[in-house]
Design a protein around this motif. Structure first.
Motif, PDB file in Angstrom:
ATOM      1  N   ARG A  71       0.833  -1.207   0.000  1.00  0.00           N
ATOM      2  CA  ARG A  71       0.000   0.000   0.000  1.00  0.00           C
ATOM      3  C   ARG A  71       0.868   1.257   0.000  1.00  0.00           C
ATOM      4  NH1 ARG A  71      -2.957  -3.133   3.732  1.00  0.00           N
ATOM      5  NH2 ARG A  71      -2.009  -2.000   5.483  1.00  0.00           N
ATOM      6  N   LEU A  72       1.974   1.209   0.759  1.00  0.00           N
ATOM      7  CA  LEU A  72       2.876   2.359   0.805  1.00  0.00           C
ATOM      8  C   LEU A  72       3.504   2.624  -0.559  1.00  0.00           C
ATOM      9  CD1 LEU A  72       4.738   1.950   4.231  1.00  0.00           C
ATOM     10  CD2 LEU A  72       3.157   3.774   3.562  1.00  0.00           C
ATOM     11  N   VAL A  73       3.860   1.566  -1.274  1.00  0.00           N
ATOM     12  CA  VAL A  73       4.444   1.734  -2.608  1.00  0.00           C
ATOM     13  C   VAL A  73       3.487   2.522  -3.500  1.00  0.00           C
ATOM     14  CG1 VAL A  73       5.126   0.536  -4.731  1.00  0.00           C
ATOM     15  CG2 VAL A  73       5.914  -0.309  -2.516  1.00  0.00           C
ATOM     16  N   HIS A 190      12.931   3.320   2.634  1.00  0.00           N
ATOM     17  CA  HIS A 190      13.383   2.175   1.842  1.00  0.00           C
ATOM     18  C   HIS A 190      12.683   2.148   0.489  1.00  0.00           C
ATOM     19  CE1 HIS A 190      13.343  -2.065   0.519  1.00  0.00           C
ATOM     20  NE2 HIS A 190      14.560  -2.088   1.023  1.00  0.00           N
ATOM     21  N   ILE A 191      11.397   2.380   0.498  1.00  0.00           N
ATOM     22  CA  ILE A 191      10.622   2.363  -0.755  1.00  0.00           C
ATOM     23  C   ILE A 191      11.091   3.470  -1.688  1.00  0.00           C
ATOM     24  CG2 ILE A 191       8.321   2.746  -1.722  1.00  0.00           C
ATOM     25  CD1 ILE A 191       7.227   1.309   0.804  1.00  0.00           C
ATOM     26  N   LEU A 193      14.062   4.857  -1.839  1.00  0.00           N
ATOM     27  CA  LEU A 193      15.366   4.455  -2.399  1.00  0.00           C
ATOM     28  C   LEU A 193      15.185   3.426  -3.515  1.00  0.00           C
ATOM     29  CD1 LEU A 193      17.542   4.140   0.846  1.00  0.00           C
ATOM     30  CD2 LEU A 193      17.680   5.913  -0.919  1.00  0.00           C
ATOM     31  N   MET A 194      14.259   2.505  -3.318  1.00  0.00           N
ATOM     32  CA  MET A 194      13.983   1.497  -4.347  1.00  0.00           C
ATOM     33  C   MET A 194      13.428   2.154  -5.613  1.00  0.00           C
ATOM     34  SD  MET A 194      14.641  -1.671  -3.177  1.00  0.00           S
ATOM     35  CE  MET A 194      13.499  -2.884  -3.834  1.00  0.00           C
ATOM     36  N   ILE A 195      12.505   3.113  -5.430  1.00  0.00           N
ATOM     37  CA  ILE A 195      11.915   3.814  -6.581  1.00  0.00           C
ATOM     38  C   ILE A 195      12.984   4.612  -7.315  1.00  0.00           C
ATOM     39  CG2 ILE A 195      10.338   5.668  -7.242  1.00  0.00           C
ATOM     40  CD1 ILE A 195       8.478   4.700  -4.974  1.00  0.00           C
ATOM     41  N   ASP A 196      13.799   5.362  -6.561  1.00  0.00           N
ATOM     42  CA  ASP A 196      14.825   6.214  -7.169  1.00  0.00           C
ATOM     43  C   ASP A 196      15.873   5.411  -7.921  1.00  0.00           C
ATOM     44  OD1 ASP A 196      13.603   8.504  -6.312  1.00  0.00           O
ATOM     45  OD2 ASP A 196      14.928   8.826  -4.588  1.00  0.00           O
ATOM     46  N   ASN A 197      16.065   4.168  -7.518  1.00  0.00           N
ATOM     47  CA  ASN A 197      17.042   3.318  -8.191  1.00  0.00           C
ATOM     48  C   ASN A 197      16.413   2.393  -9.242  1.00  0.00           C
ATOM     49  OD1 ASN A 197      19.934   3.567  -6.909  1.00  0.00           O
ATOM     50  ND2 ASN A 197      18.489   3.793  -5.225  1.00  0.00           N
ATOM     51  N   GLY A 198      15.145   2.661  -9.563  1.00  0.00           N
ATOM     52  CA  GLY A 198      14.476   1.892 -10.596  1.00  0.00           C
ATOM     53  C   GLY A 198      14.174   0.461 -10.241  1.00  0.00           C
ATOM     54  N   LEU A 199      14.087   0.178  -8.932  1.00  0.00           N
ATOM     55  CA  LEU A 199      13.838  -1.195  -8.489  1.00  0.00           C
ATOM     56  C   LEU A 199      12.365  -1.452  -8.179  1.00  0.00           C
ATOM     57  CD1 LEU A 199      16.967  -1.515  -6.161  1.00  0.00           C
ATOM     58  CD2 LEU A 199      16.705  -2.358  -8.514  1.00  0.00           C
ATOM     59  N   LEU A 200      11.565  -0.391  -8.189  1.00  0.00           N
ATOM     60  CA  LEU A 200      10.116  -0.525  -7.963  1.00  0.00           C
ATOM     61  C   LEU A 200       9.353   0.264  -9.015  1.00  0.00           C
ATOM     62  CD1 LEU A 200       9.587  -0.234  -4.094  1.00  0.00           C
ATOM     63  CD2 LEU A 200       9.108  -2.218  -5.556  1.00  0.00           C
TER      64      LEU A 200
END
Length: 200
Positions: A71-73, A190-191, A193-200
Motif C-alpha cells: 500500500r505504501l508503494v 526504503h521504498i 530508495l527502491m523507486i529512485d534506483n528503478g527497483l520498484l
C-alpha cells in the motif's frame, strides 16, 4: 481534504548528462570518442561512472507488514512527484520573493501564484485519498527539510498555520509531524530508495 493538501503543497511550495549518455552521443561512423586524461605522459580513457546504490530488500515480519508495504508503494508513487514539485516551488517562490520589494507586492505575488497553481493542480489533488494526503505531508517535510506547519507559518503567519493545523487534525494529519527516516518512516525511506534506483 484536497484543498488542504493543495494549500500545503503550494506553500511548501540537474539534469546532468551521464557519462554513458556522453559515450552514446559521441558514437560517429563506428568510432566512440571518450574523454581522456594524461597520466605520466600517456593518454588514457577517462570515464565517470554513475553511482549505483545497493538497496537491501525489505525483510517482512509477516504478511500484514507485506500488505502495508504494498500500500505504501502505491501511495508513495502517487505523492512523491508532488512533494518534489513542492521542493522546487518553494525554491522558486523564495527566489522571486527576494526580488520583490514591499510587503504589499509580496502578498500580491503569493496570492497570484496560489491562484495559478490551484488552477493547475486542483483536479489531480482531488484524486488523492486521505492516506495519500497524509503521505504527501510527510514527504514534503522529507524533501524540503521543514514541516508543512513551519513553511506555512513562514509565508502566511502564525494564525494561518494554526488554522490549517486545526483543519489537518480533523483529517487525522499533523502538519508539525517530522519525517524520521531511521524510525517511523524507515519503510517509507526504503521504498523511496527502491523507486529512485528503478527497483520498484
Amino acid at each position: 481534504m484536497y484543498r488542504l493538501i493543495f494549500f500545503i503543497l503550494f506553500f511548501v511550495l540537474v539534469a546532468s548528462k551521464s557519462s554513458y549518455g556522453q559515450l552514446r552521443d559521441s558514437i560517429h561512423s563506428g568510432v566512440i570518442y571518450v574523454p581522456q586524461k594524461i597520466i605520466r605522459g600517456d593518454t588514457v580513457p577517462h570515464v565517470y561512472i554513475d553511482e549505483i546504490k545497493v538497496v537491501t530488500p525489505w525483510v517482512f515480519k509477516n504478511k500484514r507488514e507485506q500488505r502495508r508495504y504494498g500500500r505504501l508503494v502505491i501511495n508513495i508513487k502517487k505523492t512523491l512527484p508532488y512533494a518534489r514539485l513542492a521542493r522546487n516551488k518553494i525554491d522558486e517562490i523564495a527566489a522571486s520573493l527576494d526580488t520583490i520589494k514591499g510587503e504589499k507586492h509580496r502578498k500580491q505575488f503569493v496570492k497570484q501564484s496560489e491562484k495559478e497553481l490551484f488552477n493547475e493542480f486542483e483536479q489531480p489533488l482531488k484524486k488523492l485519498t486521505y492516506s495519500q494526503g497524509r503521505m504527501l505531508i510527510k514527504l514534503i517535510d522529507r524533501e524540503t527539510g521543514d514541516t508543512s506547519y513551519q513553511l506555512i507559518k513562514e509565508l502566511k503567519g502564525g494564525f494561518s498555520a494554526f488554522m490549517w493545523q486545526s483543519v489537518a487534525r480533523i483529517f487525522g494529519s499533523n502538519l508539525k509531524a517530522e519525517y524520521n527516516s531511521k524510525g517511523s518512516e524507515a519503510m517509507v525511506e526504503h521504498i523511496i530508495l527502491m523507486i529512485d534506483n528503478g527497483l520498484l
